[in-house]
Design a protein around this motif. Structure first.
Motif, mmCIF file in Angstrom:
data_model
loop_
_atom_site.group_PDB
_atom_site.id
_atom_site.type_symbol
_atom_site.label_atom_id
_atom_site.label_comp_id
_atom_site.label_asym_id
_atom_site.label_seq_id
_atom_site.Cartn_x
_atom_site.Cartn_y
_atom_site.Cartn_z
ATOM 1 N N HIS A 56 -59.981 -47.898 74.178
ATOM 2 C CA HIS A 56 -60.942 -47.347 73.224
ATOM 3 C C HIS A 56 -60.428 -47.713 71.834
ATOM 4 C CE1 HIS A 56 -63.460 -44.076 71.607
ATOM 5 N NE2 HIS A 56 -62.457 -43.844 70.803
ATOM 6 N N ASN B 20 -62.683 -37.938 79.399
ATOM 7 C CA ASN B 20 -62.544 -36.871 78.389
ATOM 8 C C ASN B 20 -63.374 -35.630 78.723
ATOM 9 O OD1 ASN B 20 -64.938 -38.258 77.775
ATOM 10 N ND2 ASN B 20 -64.731 -37.981 75.570
ATOM 11 N N PRO C 266 -69.471 -37.073 67.480
ATOM 12 C CA PRO C 266 -70.009 -38.435 67.511
ATOM 13 C C PRO C 266 -70.630 -38.753 68.864
ATOM 14 C CG PRO C 266 -67.639 -38.512 67.866
ATOM 15 C CD PRO C 266 -68.005 -37.051 67.748
ATOM 16 N N ARG D 141 -69.413 -35.296 81.093
ATOM 17 C CA ARG D 141 -69.036 -33.955 80.591
ATOM 18 C C ARG D 141 -68.688 -32.939 81.667
ATOM 19 N NH1 ARG D 141 -68.350 -36.479 75.979
ATOM 20 N NH2 ARG D 141 -70.175 -36.645 74.632
ATOM 21 N N HIS E 95 -69.196 -43.208 67.503
ATOM 22 C CA HIS E 95 -67.867 -43.785 67.452
ATOM 23 C C HIS E 95 -67.766 -44.959 68.417
ATOM 24 C CE1 HIS E 95 -63.609 -43.202 66.366
ATOM 25 N NE2 HIS E 95 -63.398 -43.833 67.487
ATOM 26 N N ASP F 120 -60.412 -42.818 76.762
ATOM 27 C CA ASP F 120 -61.546 -42.926 75.845
ATOM 28 C C ASP F 120 -61.637 -41.666 74.997
ATOM 29 O OD1 ASP F 120 -63.676 -43.725 74.408
ATOM 30 O OD2 ASP F 120 -65.134 -43.599 76.015
ATOM 31 N N HIS G 133 -74.543 -34.565 73.546
ATOM 32 C CA HIS G 133 -73.998 -33.437 72.769
ATOM 33 C C HIS G 133 -75.128 -32.453 72.488
ATOM 34 C CE1 HIS G 133 -70.057 -35.137 71.876
ATOM 35 N NE2 HIS G 133 -70.614 -36.254 71.459
ATOM 36 N N HIS H 140 -66.800 -50.656 74.014
ATOM 37 C CA HIS H 140 -67.752 -50.610 72.891
ATOM 38 C C HIS H 140 -67.315 -51.340 71.629
ATOM 39 C CE1 HIS H 140 -65.096 -47.348 71.719
ATOM 40 N NE2 HIS H 140 -65.648 -46.445 72.489
HETATM 41 O O1 DOR Z 1 -69.459 -41.699 70.003
HETATM 42 C C1 DOR Z 1 -68.731 -41.521 70.955
HETATM 43 N N1 DOR Z 1 -68.698 -40.339 71.628
HETATM 44 N N2 DOR Z 1 -67.945 -42.509 71.348
HETATM 45 C C2 DOR Z 1 -67.029 -42.344 72.317
HETATM 46 O O2 DOR Z 1 -66.440 -43.304 72.702
HETATM 47 C C3 DOR Z 1 -66.764 -41.002 72.870
HETATM 48 C C4 DOR Z 1 -68.006 -40.227 72.854
HETATM 49 C C5 DOR Z 1 -67.932 -38.783 73.295
HETATM 50 O O3 DOR Z 1 -67.164 -38.455 74.190
HETATM 51 O O4 DOR Z 1 -68.706 -37.993 72.747
#
Ligand code: DOR
Ligand code: ZN
Ligand code: ZN
Length: 346
Positions: free
Chosen positions: A136, A52, A242, A22, A201, A109, A232, A162
């Motif tokens: 991804h 990301n 997710p 992050r 995800h 991703d 998160h 994954h």
């Molecule tokens: O659940 C997920 N969250 N899967 C991912 O591949 C990306 C990730 C995220 O960046 O929060």
């Protein structure tokens, strides 16, 4: 100092082929320092951090800045993933010439590459510049099948992130049997649980899917154990973000599954360290990592309940609070020095 390892197991440091730190831009969820500290507590000494971030990691300056930040922190070794396309766009590929100096993994991703031409060019570039293209593409098995078809025409180095479904695993097994250069990875949560509501995800799958993944880990058709550590904030989770916070529980989740299924800890070690090192050329010295002297001391008999309140990570998002897990990381050594010791970072 003398360390009493009687009855304990010493393993190579874990290499996480897939995590989200992050940093920069989303540092209210995690930053490089909290992420790396949480990782060391989990036994991970090398991290492959997905692109990301905000802004997206899609140029040499951004990659260099993160590599410098990691170097200054001196916690884990970092492989900073570069996006395949500018700002995860459909067709605008990143500049491989300048970015390749700082990374050897490219991935969008969090975003599928829908455009086939883009994917083909990415595969061709992975051969030309000798890097791993990590896709991804799950949740849809069809997308993985499409990428395999593209790989057949355009040789490249493909890694499927994954995987969660039996059908996807079958497709990858067939591609490997054809001799294509493809590897895949699993997460702790898809091996540990099925049919849960918690948002992640790809989503939690059925019991038969989960059993198939466990067999894939056993028979070698799944190569690598990653974490997909996806921190998160509580607020973002409430809004539907997710992801699961995995660094500090990954080893115990994996060990609990492996032990329950009668799969050896040697096989787990291969999937957590040797296979990702090999895939990314860390052992071959293609990546400027220290690797030597990266070790983890674990207690395979320890049983402990997950308590997200004790996480070092900035976030605490996990559906596994109170879960009783077997296997505990006692100490982590980075480059021959103690980095984590029974509850505290050194
Ligand atoms: O659940 C997920 N969250 N899967 C991912 O591949 C990306 C990730 C995220 O960046 O929060
Ligand atoms: Zn993903
Ligand atoms: Zn991810």
């Amino acid at each position: 100092r003398e360390i009493d390892g009687q009855g304990k197991v010493l393993m190579p440091g874990f290499i996480d082929m897939h995590c989200h730190l992050r940093d920069p831009g989303l540092t209210y969820k995690e930053d490089m320092e909290t992420g790396m500290k949480a990782a060391l507590k989990g036994g991970f000494t090398t991290l492959v951090a997905m692109a990301n971030t905000k802004p997206v990691m899609d140029n040499a300056e951004a990659l260099k800045a993160n590599m410098d930040k990691a170097e200054a922190l001196g916690l884990c070794d970092l492989v900073q993933v570069c996006a395949l396309t500018k700002d995860f766009s459909d067709a605008d590929l990143v500049d491989f010439e300048s970015t390749r100096e700082y990374t050897n993994v490219y991935s969008n991703d969090g975003h599928n590459v829908d455009n086939e031409e883009t994917m083909k060019k990415g595969l061709a570039a992975s051969t030309e510049y000798n890097f791993i293209l990590a896709t991804h593409c799950e949740p849809e098995t069809e997308t993985v099948e499409r990428d395999i078809a593209l790989l057949r025409e355009t040789p490249g180095h493909l890694h499927v992130c994954h995987i969660s479904k039996k059908d996807t695993l079958e497709a990858i097994k067939a591609a490997k049997a054809e001799g294509l250069d493809i590897t895949c990875e699993v997460t702790p949560h898809h091996l540990y649980a099925s049919a849960m509501e918690y948002k992640v995800h790809p989503p939690f799958r059925s019991y038969p899917d989960r059993r198939a993944l466990i067999e894939g880990a056993r028979d070698g058709s799944i190569d690598i154990c990653g974490t997909d550590h996806a921190p998160h904030s509580d607020e973002d989770k409430l809004k539907g973000a997710p992801g699961i916070n995995n660094f500090e529980t990954a080893f115990a989740m994996y060990y609990t599954v492996f032990e329950g299924a009668g799969i050896s800890v040697e096989r787990l070690s291969q999937m957590l360290s040797e296979a990702p090192a090999e895939r990314m050329g860390i052992k071959a010295g293609l990546v400027k990592e220290r690797y030597a002297g990266d070790l983890v001391l674990v207690d395979l008999d320890a049983e402990e309940r997950v308590d997200p309140r004790t996480f070092i990570s900035k976030s605490h998002n996990t559906p596994f609070g109170r879960e009783l897990l077997k296997g505990k990381v006692l100490m982590t050594f980075k480059g021959g020095e103690i980095a984590y010791d029974n509850g505290s970072l050194v």
